[in-house]
Design an enzyme around this catalytic site. Structure first.
Site, PDB file in Angstrom:
ATOM      1  N   LYS A   1       0.863  -1.195   0.000  1.00  0.00           N
ATOM      2  CA  LYS A   1       0.000   0.000   0.000  1.00  0.00           C
ATOM      3  C   LYS A   1       0.890   1.233   0.000  1.00  0.00           C
ATOM      4  O   LYS A   1       1.891   1.274   0.730  1.00  0.00           O
ATOM      5  CB  LYS A   1      -0.941   0.011   1.200  1.00  0.00           C
ATOM      6  CG  LYS A   1      -1.792   1.287   1.286  1.00  0.00           C
ATOM      7  CD  LYS A   1      -3.034   1.132   2.134  1.00  0.00           C
ATOM      8  CE  LYS A   1      -2.839   1.321   3.609  1.00  0.00           C
ATOM      9  NZ  LYS A   1      -2.325   2.644   4.016  1.00  0.00           N
TER      10      LYS A   1
ATOM     11  N   GLU B   1       0.639   5.427   0.359  1.00  0.00           N
ATOM     12  CA  GLU B   1      -0.158   6.627   0.631  1.00  0.00           C
ATOM     13  C   GLU B   1       0.230   7.721  -0.349  1.00  0.00           C
ATOM     14  O   GLU B   1       1.418   7.907  -0.632  1.00  0.00           O
ATOM     15  CB  GLU B   1       0.116   7.142   2.063  1.00  0.00           C
ATOM     16  CG  GLU B   1      -0.607   6.374   3.131  1.00  0.00           C
ATOM     17  CD  GLU B   1      -0.421   6.970   4.531  1.00  0.00           C
ATOM     18  OE1 GLU B   1      -0.157   8.178   4.672  1.00  0.00           O
ATOM     19  OE2 GLU B   1      -0.536   6.190   5.491  1.00  0.00           O
TER      20      GLU B   1
ATOM     21  N   GLU C   1      -9.660   7.540   3.443  1.00  0.00           N
ATOM     22  CA  GLU C   1      -9.649   7.753   4.902  1.00  0.00           C
ATOM     23  C   GLU C   1     -10.207   9.133   5.261  1.00  0.00           C
ATOM     24  O   GLU C   1      -9.803  10.150   4.681  1.00  0.00           O
ATOM     25  CB  GLU C   1      -8.217   7.594   5.448  1.00  0.00           C
ATOM     26  CG  GLU C   1      -8.164   7.798   6.959  1.00  0.00           C
ATOM     27  CD  GLU C   1      -6.920   7.255   7.638  1.00  0.00           C
ATOM     28  OE1 GLU C   1      -6.098   6.578   6.985  1.00  0.00           O
ATOM     29  OE2 GLU C   1      -6.775   7.513   8.851  1.00  0.00           O
TER      30      GLU C   1
END
Ligand code: KIV
Length: 276
Positions: free
Chosen positions: A116, A118, A185
């Protein structure tokens, strides 16, 4: 690949079929095994281990070595769920070439199924290069804790028109770069819904409302181990209380001498003792 292992193709197909994805973090083999047994689709070895495991306040200091250490324990214990590991801050910021070599190292040493990363538009080239190298990437936009200083703290993102537009652009850029799924998020549910409608890959929300294609939470919040109560989560157990109760009972029995008893002791022939 184990027979029942969830694949990134199955993850993508769930969006098309309108089936929800359930994602949870884990950081060690004990919990990975339990989370896997419970049937989650994806386990994320999140850099939230900064807070849950290492006692750090921010995810920024987490190192590649620490992520590799924890991810390796998780992959050993999770034969069914797709396992994804966070690339920590600093490991992908120096451009596509170095990002690829770090992602390759993580992929080879841990046995994870994906990484992952960001970052939205600013990470599109990096994501494309890692995917091109053969490593599936999960994106992460909206509130990105690794960029908390730039974002002005850990707060809900995209409430105003311009900010919402930029987050939509981020989501599109990450999808176009080849990510197979996207964490959203701390977004207003309306914005998360719009992104979910507009991007072709599954969105996995945390504090982003119910219309995302899936949900992710931090394991320690779910189990009542983090000691924090957040608007966007629910606690399904109180393991902190259960743990304190169990340890206090153990301590009491040790102090009063009732543990261990004969049942918990090993035995040998008394005649051997007499000859000593
Ligand atoms: O590090 C993490 O656990 C995460 C999730 C909360 C999305 O990035």
């Amino acid at each position: 690949m184990p027979e029942n292992k969830i694949t990134i193709q199955q993850v993508r197909a769930k969006k098309e079929a309108g089936e929800k994805l359930c994602v949870l973090t884990a950081y060690d083999c004990t919990f990975a095994q339990l989370v896997d047994r419970a049937g989650v689709d994806i386990i994320l070895v999140g850099d939230s281990l900064a807070n849950t495991v290492l006692g750090l306040e921010s995810t920024v200091p987490v190192t590649l070595e620490q992520m590799i250490h924890h991810a390796t324990a998780v992959t050993r214990a999770a034969p069914n769920a797709l396992v994804v590991v966070d690339m920590p801050f600093g490991s992908v910021q120096e451009g596509p070439q170095l990002a690829v070599s770090r992602a390759v190292r993580v992929f080879k040493e841990t046995g994870v199924d994906a990484v992952k990363i960001e970052g939205g538009r600013r990470m599109a080239k990096v994501i494309a290069a890692v995917v091109e190298a053969g490593i599936p990437v999960m994106g992460h936009v909206g509130l990105m804790p690794q960029y908390r200083s730039m974002l002005g703290g850990l707060k809900v993102q995209g409430k105003e028109l311009e900010a919402a537009r930029l987050i939509l652009d981020d989501a599109r850029a990450v999808a176009e770069a080849g990510s197979f799924a996207l964490v959203l998020e701390a977004l207003p549910r309306q914005l998360a819904r719009l992104i979910t409608e507009r991007v072709p890959i599954p969105t996995i929300g945390i504090g982003a409302g119910p219309e995302c294609d899936g949900q992710i939470l931090v394991l320690h919040d779910v189990l009542g181990l983090s000691g924090r109560s957040l608007k966007f989560t629910r606690q399904w157990a109180d393991l902190a209380e259960e743990t304190v109760k169990a340890v206090a009972a153990y301590r009491k029995e040790v102090l009063e001498g009732s543990f261990p008893g004969d049942k918990e002791s090993f035995h040998m022939d008394e005649s051997i003792i007499e000859k000593l």
